[in-house]
Write a protein that holds these residues in place. Sequence first.
Motif, PDB file in Angstrom:
ATOM      1  N   LEU A  35       1.075  -1.168   0.048  1.00  0.00           N
ATOM      2  CA  LEU A  35      -0.518   0.067  -0.086  1.00  0.00           C
ATOM      3  C   LEU A  35       0.818   1.468   0.260  1.00  0.00           C
ATOM      4  CD1 LEU A  35      -2.822   1.315  -0.574  1.00  0.00           C
ATOM      5  CD2 LEU A  35      -2.495   1.219   2.627  1.00  0.00           C
ATOM      6  N   ASP A  36       1.676   1.237   1.166  1.00  0.00           N
ATOM      7  CA  ASP A  36       2.801   2.435   0.545  1.00  0.00           C
ATOM      8  C   ASP A  36       3.569   2.810  -0.783  1.00  0.00           C
ATOM      9  OD1 ASP A  36       2.383   2.475   3.216  1.00  0.00           O
ATOM     10  OD2 ASP A  36       4.245   1.542   4.160  1.00  0.00           O
ATOM     11  N   HIS A  37       3.816   1.738  -1.827  1.00  0.00           N
ATOM     12  CA  HIS A  37       4.176   1.857  -2.948  1.00  0.00           C
ATOM     13  C   HIS A  37       3.332   2.020  -4.004  1.00  0.00           C
ATOM     14  CE1 HIS A  37       6.864   0.940  -6.161  1.00  0.00           C
ATOM     15  NE2 HIS A  37       5.694   0.607  -6.630  1.00  0.00           N
ATOM     16  N   TYR A  38       2.116   1.520  -3.198  1.00  0.00           N
ATOM     17  CA  TYR A  38       0.661   2.302  -4.479  1.00  0.00           C
ATOM     18  C   TYR A  38       0.620   3.853  -4.045  1.00  0.00           C
ATOM     19  CZ  TYR A  38      -3.614   2.674  -6.615  1.00  0.00           C
ATOM     20  OH  TYR A  38      -4.799   2.957  -7.485  1.00  0.00           O
ATOM     21  N   ILE A  39       0.314   4.496  -2.734  1.00  0.00           N
ATOM     22  CA  ILE A  39       0.020   5.745  -2.632  1.00  0.00           C
ATOM     23  C   ILE A  39       1.168   6.243  -2.743  1.00  0.00           C
ATOM     24  CG2 ILE A  39      -0.142   7.038  -0.232  1.00  0.00           C
ATOM     25  CD1 ILE A  39      -1.368   5.288   0.665  1.00  0.00           C
ATOM     26  N   LEU A 101      -6.894   3.358   5.961  1.00  0.00           N
ATOM     27  CA  LEU A 101      -8.446   3.657   5.919  1.00  0.00           C
ATOM     28  C   LEU A 101      -8.713   4.390   4.893  1.00  0.00           C
ATOM     29  CD1 LEU A 101     -11.716   2.895   5.066  1.00  0.00           C
ATOM     30  CD2 LEU A 101     -11.069   3.709   7.742  1.00  0.00           C
ATOM     31  N   VAL A 102      -8.198   5.978   5.547  1.00  0.00           N
ATOM     32  CA  VAL A 102      -8.033   7.495   5.300  1.00  0.00           C
ATOM     33  C   VAL A 102      -7.059   7.779   4.277  1.00  0.00           C
ATOM     34  CG1 VAL A 102      -7.959   9.485   6.497  1.00  0.00           C
ATOM     35  CG2 VAL A 102      -8.774   8.002   8.293  1.00  0.00           C
ATOM     36  N   ASP A 103      -5.946   6.884   4.510  1.00  0.00           N
ATOM     37  CA  ASP A 103      -4.810   7.430   3.805  1.00  0.00           C
ATOM     38  C   ASP A 103      -5.574   7.000   1.990  1.00  0.00           C
ATOM     39  OD1 ASP A 103      -3.615   8.225   5.796  1.00  0.00           O
ATOM     40  OD2 ASP A 103      -2.198   6.455   5.747  1.00  0.00           O
ATOM     41  N   ILE A 104      -6.183   6.021   2.131  1.00  0.00           N
ATOM     42  CA  ILE A 104      -6.667   5.871   0.107  1.00  0.00           C
ATOM     43  C   ILE A 104      -7.933   6.068   0.168  1.00  0.00           C
ATOM     44  CG2 ILE A 104      -8.043   3.166  -0.358  1.00  0.00           C
ATOM     45  CD1 ILE A 104      -6.658   0.884   1.210  1.00  0.00           C
ATOM     46  N   TYR A 105      -8.743   6.949   0.880  1.00  0.00           N
ATOM     47  CA  TYR A 105      -9.947   7.559   0.684  1.00  0.00           C
ATOM     48  C   TYR A 105      -9.410   9.083   0.314  1.00  0.00           C
ATOM     49  CZ  TYR A 105     -11.761   9.709   5.049  1.00  0.00           C
ATOM     50  OH  TYR A 105     -12.047  11.222   6.015  1.00  0.00           O
ATOM     51  N   ASN A 106      -8.640   9.761   0.779  1.00  0.00           N
ATOM     52  CA  ASN A 106      -7.841  10.950   0.337  1.00  0.00           C
ATOM     53  C   ASN A 106      -7.502  10.681  -0.808  1.00  0.00           C
ATOM     54  OD1 ASN A 106      -8.481  12.158   2.883  1.00  0.00           O
ATOM     55  ND2 ASN A 106      -6.803  11.602   4.253  1.00  0.00           N
ATOM     56  N   LEU A 107      -6.371   9.665  -1.456  1.00  0.00           N
ATOM     57  CA  LEU A 107      -5.909   9.572  -1.896  1.00  0.00           C
ATOM     58  C   LEU A 107      -6.676   9.241  -3.146  1.00  0.00           C
ATOM     59  CD1 LEU A 107      -3.050   8.578  -3.883  1.00  0.00           C
ATOM     60  CD2 LEU A 107      -3.863   6.477  -3.793  1.00  0.00           C
ATOM     61  N   ALA A 208     -12.969  -1.094  -4.470  1.00  0.00           N
ATOM     62  CA  ALA A 208     -10.937  -1.910  -5.075  1.00  0.00           C
ATOM     63  C   ALA A 208      -9.787  -1.550  -4.328  1.00  0.00           C
ATOM     64  CB  ALA A 208     -11.289  -1.707  -6.518  1.00  0.00           C
ATOM     65  N   LEU A 209      -9.663  -0.921  -4.562  1.00  0.00           N
ATOM     66  CA  LEU A 209      -8.792  -0.414  -2.964  1.00  0.00           C
ATOM     67  C   LEU A 209      -8.808  -0.681  -1.675  1.00  0.00           C
ATOM     68  CD1 LEU A 209      -7.306   2.921  -4.003  1.00  0.00           C
ATOM     69  CD2 LEU A 209      -6.363   0.953  -4.127  1.00  0.00           C
ATOM     70  N   LEU A 210     -10.137  -0.813  -0.944  1.00  0.00           N
ATOM     71  CA  LEU A 210     -10.568  -1.515   0.409  1.00  0.00           C
ATOM     72  C   LEU A 210     -10.210  -2.759   0.222  1.00  0.00           C
ATOM     73  CD1 LEU A 210     -12.949   0.742   1.380  1.00  0.00           C
ATOM     74  CD2 LEU A 210     -10.284   1.138   1.859  1.00  0.00           C
ATOM     75  N   THR A 211     -10.387  -4.053  -0.668  1.00  0.00           N
ATOM     76  CA  THR A 211     -10.358  -4.861  -0.897  1.00  0.00           C
ATOM     77  C   THR A 211      -9.310  -5.598  -0.655  1.00  0.00           C
ATOM     78  OG1 THR A 211     -12.799  -4.930  -2.007  1.00  0.00           O
ATOM     79  CG2 THR A 211     -11.884  -6.988  -2.428  1.00  0.00           C
TER      80      THR A 211
END
Length: 226
Positions: A35-39, A101-107, A208-211
């Motif tokens: 996840l770090d790499h993706y963000i 969780l927050v980092d994903i939806y912020n992105l 998709a990211l949350l899954t």
Amino acid sequence: MTAFIIDQQVSDLGIHAIAFVVNGITVPEESSPELDHYIETAEKALLASTDPKTLKTEPEFKVFRAVHAQLGKAARSEVAAPETLLRLLHRAGRLPRINPLVDIYNLVSAQTRLAFGSHDLTTITGDVRLAMTTGAEQFVPLGATEPVAVPTGEYAYLDDTEVLCRLEVRQCEKSKATAATTDALFIVHAGPGRDPVDLADARDRLAALLTEHLGARSPIDLETLA
């Protein structure tokens, strides 16, 4: 909670929004290397493709500003959340890190230029409504411990007890998504002129990211009532 209600006065402003629930979220104490790499890769792409000097002229942000300008002095000075995220990105070289969780939806918000709200489902009372404010609403902003005044004649997201989010700018403290959140209500919000398909696409990207990274189940759309 059974429905998402959008009052006609808000619809008349050209605002579009969808709401959905995601269950089965597991928020790890630390973000995974994947996840770090993706963000980080996505942040580099955003830094390369945007200019803080011209953000306010992007069509998606101009419409937010135009709507705010119709709602009074207090709203006129507010900047929509996705623009704020991109400005923070350029200032710090990365988006804020809160929890995975927050980092994903912020992105996803920064990428799509859509405003995202996330609320711990266990804290919501009754249905959720997008409505114009009267000034009598209860609102304890994120990070605060005491209520603050809500200007009259703005739009806000509310449950049966208080404001969940003022405009698409600032969420409340009581329903914030935390590392303990397993079931979340998400709202995707667009200004006038955005294709409704964009909101559904953003929902699917987030889901998709949350899954993939948090083990969440498929989103459940809330019935939208006018």
